[in-house]
Design an enzyme around this catalytic site. Structure first.
Site, PDB file in Angstrom:
ATOM      1  N   HIS A 137       0.890  -1.271  -0.043  1.00 22.45           N
ATOM      2  CA  HIS A 137      -0.066   0.119   0.044  1.00 22.45           C
ATOM      3  C   HIS A 137       1.019   1.486  -0.082  1.00 22.45           C
ATOM      4  O   HIS A 137       2.023   1.167   0.472  1.00 22.45           O
ATOM      5  CB  HIS A 137      -0.971   0.034   1.371  1.00 22.45           C
ATOM      6  CG  HIS A 137      -1.861   0.819   1.281  1.00 22.45           C
ATOM      7  ND1 HIS A 137      -1.526   2.495   1.721  1.00 22.45           N
ATOM      8  CD2 HIS A 137      -3.435   1.025   1.035  1.00 22.45           C
ATOM      9  CE1 HIS A 137      -2.665   2.986   1.851  1.00 22.45           C
ATOM     10  NE2 HIS A 137      -3.727   2.338   1.465  1.00 22.45           N
ATOM     11  N   ASP A 214       3.280  -4.380   8.011  1.00 22.54           N
ATOM     12  CA  ASP A 214       1.983  -3.675   7.786  1.00 22.54           C
ATOM     13  C   ASP A 214       0.943  -4.599   7.836  1.00 22.54           C
ATOM     14  O   ASP A 214       0.703  -5.273   6.872  1.00 22.54           O
ATOM     15  CB  ASP A 214       2.079  -2.767   6.675  1.00 22.54           C
ATOM     16  CG  ASP A 214       0.742  -2.451   6.142  1.00 22.54           C
ATOM     17  OD1 ASP A 214      -0.089  -2.239   6.989  1.00 22.54           O
ATOM     18  OD2 ASP A 214       0.616  -1.652   5.134  1.00 22.54           O
ATOM     19  N   GLN A 217      -4.214  -5.005   7.288  1.00 22.27           N
ATOM     20  CA  GLN A 217      -5.319  -5.825   6.629  1.00 22.27           C
ATOM     21  C   GLN A 217      -5.350  -7.476   7.088  1.00 22.27           C
ATOM     22  O   GLN A 217      -6.074  -8.052   6.793  1.00 22.27           O
ATOM     23  CB  GLN A 217      -5.040  -6.176   4.906  1.00 22.27           C
ATOM     24  CG  GLN A 217      -5.377  -4.932   4.051  1.00 22.27           C
ATOM     25  CD  GLN A 217      -6.679  -4.287   4.136  1.00 22.27           C
ATOM     26  OE1 GLN A 217      -7.586  -5.051   4.524  1.00 22.27           O
ATOM     27  NE2 GLN A 217      -6.863  -3.087   3.636  1.00 22.27           N
ATOM     28  N   LYS A 240     -10.224  -0.284  10.643  1.00 25.89           N
ATOM     29  CA  LYS A 240     -10.559  -1.394   9.841  1.00 25.89           C
ATOM     30  C   LYS A 240     -10.716  -2.709  10.582  1.00 25.89           C
ATOM     31  O   LYS A 240     -11.168  -3.897  10.160  1.00 25.89           O
ATOM     32  CB  LYS A 240      -8.923  -1.992   9.017  1.00 25.89           C
ATOM     33  CG  LYS A 240      -8.817  -0.969   7.887  1.00 25.89           C
ATOM     34  CD  LYS A 240      -7.632  -1.245   7.171  1.00 25.89           C
ATOM     35  CE  LYS A 240      -7.029  -0.133   6.231  1.00 25.89           C
ATOM     36  NZ  LYS A 240      -7.838   0.401   4.993  1.00 25.89           N
ATOM     37  N   CYS A 378      -4.739   2.501  -3.641  1.00 27.72           N
ATOM     38  CA  CYS A 378      -3.634   2.936  -3.037  1.00 27.72           C
ATOM     39  C   CYS A 378      -2.361   2.120  -3.120  1.00 27.72           C
ATOM     40  O   CYS A 378      -1.524   1.805  -2.523  1.00 27.72           O
ATOM     41  CB  CYS A 378      -3.750   3.276  -1.483  1.00 27.72           C
ATOM     42  SG  CYS A 378      -5.039   4.438  -1.199  1.00 27.72           S
TER      43      CYS A 378
END
Ligand code: PLP
Length: 420
Positions: A137, A214, A217, A240, A378
């Protein structure tokens, strides 16, 4: 996810999710879109909020609100206790060894920028390398490019194969003594691919590199254990994870955080201030300058409590059933191509339809009450690698049903007829 990526073990029986009961927890599903029931397939962008989170926010603002850490009155002390209690919740949720390893930030983007700025500026020099993957991302690309501009280091990019899987061999070949940090996604937001962190983190470590993951998600879909992963930093966004916007987390290993200079300066992050010199508060306060999003953090705590009550193992199981059902249904549509077919995948499906721009598909789907994402997600460099300008992305979560998938398929068929 593998056992090391997630503590879920598939060898015990997991009771199925009562999706209808879960949907009743989410007030948004009582509304309609253009006269039709809402089919929400954009959780990867931001998750809807359960009543438990909304109530926690309401209750805090109505009867518990005050600023934290500095008040000597009861309300402030209560708010501080609740805010700091969420630090314990997040520590447990991530499997961190120490509550001081949990830093509250606004979102994953801020968490990554914090590391790039504070740790990166202190440790990277000209010629040093930062290794990312081709499916990051922008939040895990741009802060590193900005660091490269400041210190003269170099961004290297590990490739993916045509299925959207990280090429582990090529990744390893890019590791060297100049690699100071590997910054990599846990789950690709655009493709759903799950990165085999249990394979790549030991390789990065054997080259002496730091590892930032990261996890934006990943955390909503399966249990994450940062200690088992062996990463140095782990970032995610509260919104999220069914929590409020404005809440996010950076996990950092304690000795590293302690040796890292502060990010933002101001109130709350200091020990003493004079016009000549400032000394900083211990971690994590050193990284939490200014008034934080107190309500957001309290809401995040409620979101984690909610997910843990349901059980992330049950959520993961339901999502993989949905993924399988949706993949089969979409594959049956002539002219539809799924982008990202990794063998280990979260419930995210990107696709293109021959001859129709993704934005047009998204618009037609919206007219039928189906909310999906259309665009570059993104991840413009990834779109370039894939040779597509954009995709349509449907992302599934604990509150989605097979009827939602059927509605998606029906809406796509309508789009195909319209553009035929
Ligand atoms: N990383 C990944 C993989 C994401 O999917 C996103 C958001 O979509 C981000 C980082 C940035 O999240 P936020 O905008 O909440 O900072």
């Amino acid at each position: 996810m593998s056992a090391a990526d997630a503590s879920l073990s598939s060898d015990h029986a997991v009771s199925p999710l009562d999706v209808e009961a879960i949907r009743r927890d989410f007030p948004i599903f009582s509304r309609t879109i253009r006269g039709q029931p809402l089919v929400f397939l954009d959780t990867a962008a931001s998750a809807q909020k359960p009543r438990q989170v909304i109530d926690a926010l309401l209750e805090f603002y109505e009867s518990g609100y005050a600023n934290i850490h500095r008040g000597i009155y009861q309300l402030s002390a209560e708010a501080t206790t609740r805010f700091e209690g969420v630090r314990d919740t997040v520590q447990r949720f991530l499997g961190a060894a120490d509550r001081r390893e949990i830093v509250f930030v606004r979102n994953a983007t801020e968490a990554i920028n914090l590391v790039a700025r504070s740790w990166g500026d202190a440790h990277l020099r000209e010629g040093d390398e930062i290794l990312i993957s081709a499916m990051e991302h922008h939040a895990n690309i741009v802060p590193w490019q900005m660091l490269c501009e400041r210190v003269g280091s170099r961004l290297r990019v590990a490739p993916i194969n045509e299925r959207g899987e990280l090429e582990v061999g090529a990744f390893e070949a890019l590791l060297g003594e100049r690699t100071k940090i590997v910054a990599i996604t846990h789950v690709s937001n655009a493709l759903g691919s799950i990165v085999p962190l249990h394979e790549i983190i030991p390789r990065a470590k054997s080259h002496g590199a730091m590892v930032l993951v990261d996890g934006a998600q990943a955390v909503p879909h399966a249990k994450v254990d940062v200690a088992a992963l062996g990463c140095d930093f782990y970032a995610f966004s509260g919104h999220k994870l069914f929590g409020p916007t404005g809440s996010g987390v950076l996990y950092g290993r304690l000795p590293i955080l302690e040796a890292t200079p502060p990010f933002l300066g101001g109130g709350d992050m200091i020990e003493t201030v004079s016009f000549e010199r400032t000394t900083y508060a211990p971690v994590p306060q050193k990284f939490e300058a200014g008034t934080p999003d107190v309500a957001g953090v309290i809401g995040l705590g409620a979101a984690i409590d909610y997910l843990e009550t349901i059980g992330l193992d049950r959520i993961e199981l339901w999502e993989s059933e949905l993924l399988e059902y949706a993949t089969e249904a979409l594959e049956a549509i002539a002219g539809l191509r799924i982008i990202g077919t990794a063998s280990d995948k979260a419930a995210v499906i990107s696709f293109v339809l021959e001859g129709i721009h993704p934005h047009d598909i998204g618009t037609v789907l919206d007219q039928q009450g189906v909310a999906v994402r259309a665009g570059h997600h993104c991840a413009q460099p990834l779109m370039e690698v894939l040779g597509v300008p954009a995709t349509v992305r449907a992302s599934f979560s604990l509150y989605n049903t097979k009827q939602d998938v059927d509605a998606l398929v029906k809406a796509i068929r309508t789009a195909l007829e319209l553009f035929a």
